[in-house]
Scaffold this motif. Sequence first.
Motif, PDB file in Angstrom:
ATOM      1  N   SER A 106      -3.972  -5.022   7.381  1.00 30.13           N
ATOM      2  CA  SER A 106      -4.970  -3.977   7.127  1.00 30.13           C
ATOM      3  C   SER A 106      -6.358  -4.507   7.417  1.00 30.13           C
ATOM      4  O   SER A 106      -6.565  -5.693   7.673  1.00 30.13           O
ATOM      5  CB  SER A 106      -4.892  -3.547   5.658  1.00 30.13           C
ATOM      6  OG  SER A 106      -5.282  -4.599   4.811  1.00 30.13           O
TER       7      SER A 106
ATOM      8  N   HIS B  16      -6.680   2.765   7.661  1.00 29.33           N
ATOM      9  CA  HIS B  16      -6.431   1.727   6.664  1.00 29.33           C
ATOM     10  C   HIS B  16      -5.840   0.458   7.269  1.00 29.33           C
ATOM     11  O   HIS B  16      -5.785  -0.573   6.589  1.00 29.33           O
ATOM     12  CB  HIS B  16      -5.519   2.265   5.560  1.00 29.33           C
ATOM     13  CG  HIS B  16      -6.212   3.205   4.633  1.00 29.33           C
ATOM     14  ND1 HIS B  16      -6.967   2.782   3.560  1.00 29.33           N
ATOM     15  CD2 HIS B  16      -6.293   4.561   4.621  1.00 29.33           C
ATOM     16  CE1 HIS B  16      -7.472   3.828   2.934  1.00 29.33           C
ATOM     17  NE2 HIS B  16      -7.081   4.920   3.561  1.00 29.33           N
TER      18      HIS B  16
ATOM     19  N   ALA C 187      -5.763   0.040  -7.047  1.00 27.58           N
ATOM     20  CA  ALA C 187      -4.607   0.632  -6.377  1.00 27.58           C
ATOM     21  C   ALA C 187      -3.324   0.194  -7.076  1.00 27.58           C
ATOM     22  O   ALA C 187      -3.297  -0.821  -7.790  1.00 27.58           O
ATOM     23  CB  ALA C 187      -4.577   0.209  -4.910  1.00 27.58           C
TER      24      ALA C 187
ATOM     25  N   ASP D 173       0.860  -1.186   0.000  1.00 22.92           N
ATOM     26  CA  ASP D 173       0.000   0.000   0.000  1.00 22.92           C
ATOM     27  C   ASP D 173       0.891   1.230   0.000  1.00 22.92           C
ATOM     28  O   ASP D 173       1.883   1.287   0.747  1.00 22.92           O
ATOM     29  CB  ASP D 173      -0.901   0.025   1.240  1.00 22.92           C
ATOM     30  CG  ASP D 173      -1.826  -1.175   1.308  1.00 22.92           C
ATOM     31  OD1 ASP D 173      -2.756  -1.249   0.499  1.00 22.92           O
ATOM     32  OD2 ASP D 173      -1.602  -2.040   2.184  1.00 22.92           O
TER      33      ASP D 173
ATOM     34  N   PHE E 265       0.513   4.126   1.298  1.00 22.14           N
ATOM     35  CA  PHE E 265       0.638   4.872   2.546  1.00 22.14           C
ATOM     36  C   PHE E 265       1.693   4.269   3.464  1.00 22.14           C
ATOM     37  O   PHE E 265       2.335   4.995   4.241  1.00 22.14           O
ATOM     38  CB  PHE E 265      -0.720   4.955   3.269  1.00 22.14           C
ATOM     39  CG  PHE E 265      -1.142   3.707   3.992  1.00 22.14           C
ATOM     40  CD1 PHE E 265      -0.790   3.482   5.304  1.00 22.14           C
ATOM     41  CD2 PHE E 265      -1.920   2.742   3.340  1.00 22.14           C
ATOM     42  CE1 PHE E 265      -1.200   2.328   5.977  1.00 22.14           C
ATOM     43  CE2 PHE E 265      -2.332   1.595   3.990  1.00 22.14           C
ATOM     44  CZ  PHE E 265      -1.967   1.382   5.310  1.00 22.14           C
TER      45      PHE E 265
ATOM     46  N   ASN F 184      -9.519   5.526  -3.865  1.00 22.27           N
ATOM     47  CA  ASN F 184     -10.774   5.674  -3.129  1.00 22.27           C
ATOM     48  C   ASN F 184     -11.700   6.678  -3.802  1.00 22.27           C
ATOM     49  O   ASN F 184     -12.919   6.522  -3.788  1.00 22.27           O
ATOM     50  CB  ASN F 184     -10.490   6.119  -1.690  1.00 22.27           C
ATOM     51  CG  ASN F 184      -9.842   5.032  -0.862  1.00 22.27           C
ATOM     52  OD1 ASN F 184      -9.978   3.848  -1.155  1.00 22.27           O
ATOM     53  ND2 ASN F 184      -9.113   5.420   0.167  1.00 22.27           N
TER      54      ASN F 184
ATOM     55  N   THR G 252      -2.923   6.455  -1.978  1.00 22.47           N
ATOM     56  CA  THR G 252      -3.976   5.880  -1.140  1.00 22.47           C
ATOM     57  C   THR G 252      -5.332   6.496  -1.438  1.00 22.47           C
ATOM     58  O   THR G 252      -6.342   5.789  -1.532  1.00 22.47           O
ATOM     59  CB  THR G 252      -3.628   6.099   0.352  1.00 22.47           C
ATOM     60  OG1 THR G 252      -2.335   5.549   0.622  1.00 22.47           O
ATOM     61  CG2 THR G 252      -4.664   5.432   1.254  1.00 22.47           C
TER      62      THR G 252
ATOM     63  N   ALA H  50      -4.758   8.238   8.326  1.00 23.77           N
ATOM     64  CA  ALA H  50      -4.788   7.237   7.260  1.00 23.77           C
ATOM     65  C   ALA H  50      -4.205   5.903   7.728  1.00 23.77           C
ATOM     66  O   ALA H  50      -4.746   4.839   7.419  1.00 23.77           O
ATOM     67  CB  ALA H  50      -4.031   7.754   6.045  1.00 23.77           C
TER      68      ALA H  50
END
Length: 396
Positions: A393, A327, A86, A11, A13, A80, A76, A323
Amino acid sequence: MKQSLHRLFGDGFRIFFLAAGVFGLLAAIYWQAWLGVHAFGGMVTEHSFAPPPHLWHAHEMIFGYAGAALGGFFLTAVPNWTGAKAARHGFIVLVAGLWLAGRVAIWMSGSLPPVLVAAVDLAFLPVLATKILTQLLNRPKPQNMMFLGLLTLVWLANATVHADWIGLGGPGAEVGLRAGLLGICAMIAVLGGRVTPAFTRNAMTRAGRETDLPASRKPVELIGIALAIGLPVLVLAEAPERLIAVLAVICGAAQLARLAGWRTGWTLGQPILWSLHLAFGMLGAGYLLLGLSLTGMGSEVAALHVLGIGTVGGMTVAVMSRAILGHSGRALVAPRPVALAFGLIGLAAVIRWVGSSAQIDLYFAAMLVAGALWIAAMALFVLSLLPAILGSSAAE
């Protein structure tokens, strides 16, 4: 260990927010060491990097630290917003590698050709922006597509810095640094102006509040956003200083007027919320102080540090913390060390401003204290949220 490393690049982030925290910590430690030597009468004359230390510091906090925070946010948030897929592991490894290569190139710039340093450091944002473009096209909306323009503006500011370091001339490195900082502040004026009232409204609604919710006035919103975007453009264009001063003051007043309608008082018991309000308040104050400084009232460097520490530092740590918690499936409640970090960053911004603005000589003392507070905040942020960054997550 292997699973955590695989997850770290799964991910955007995770790797970028960790990189922002760690780099923000290490770069500040080096800067503090250099300041400490000079504060006590010493002298450091040799560095591995080519630019003067104060320009290295400014460049790396603007394009290094904040660049990592932007990378993690957009990788990230954009999926969304658009429902697009992603970024995959491979791309995240690539773009994180480009960001890191830029930091290494700047650090070693004293022994590398400046054209090579520029090429390496300038590669990160175009690759990131290309991925963001492909995701935004899945559901193109003007209010989101505009971020490509803002990223381009930040890239142009960095290119202006490198043009000066290469010897090509142009507005100069200091103009590029100011434009880069103001470009990132423009993103905060837009994004912070979205998430701060929205997250506050959601929390108030969950608590059963149905009246006196955060409200925004469209004319004020438009003025605040338009001026925030226009300021870095004017700086790069070397517009008259008096014009920039007037617009910065109006911009600051607009940001504070926006904040006034967002029910800041209600958030005081919730650090995950008041941290956003504090950083946005620093945005308005920073613009005001910048405008006043350009008319001879106060220090421009002090005003820029209110924006750099209080706004960029404060908002990035607040958004990154939220975040990471959200997440990773954790409650949106800032751990106590992270809440302390929020406060330390705000205090660091105030002390740094006082150090350059006070009538008595507090410069080195304020610089060292503000730097120590920043280092403590980054350490608290990284150490407290590292388990969440490396952990599973909500989707897993």
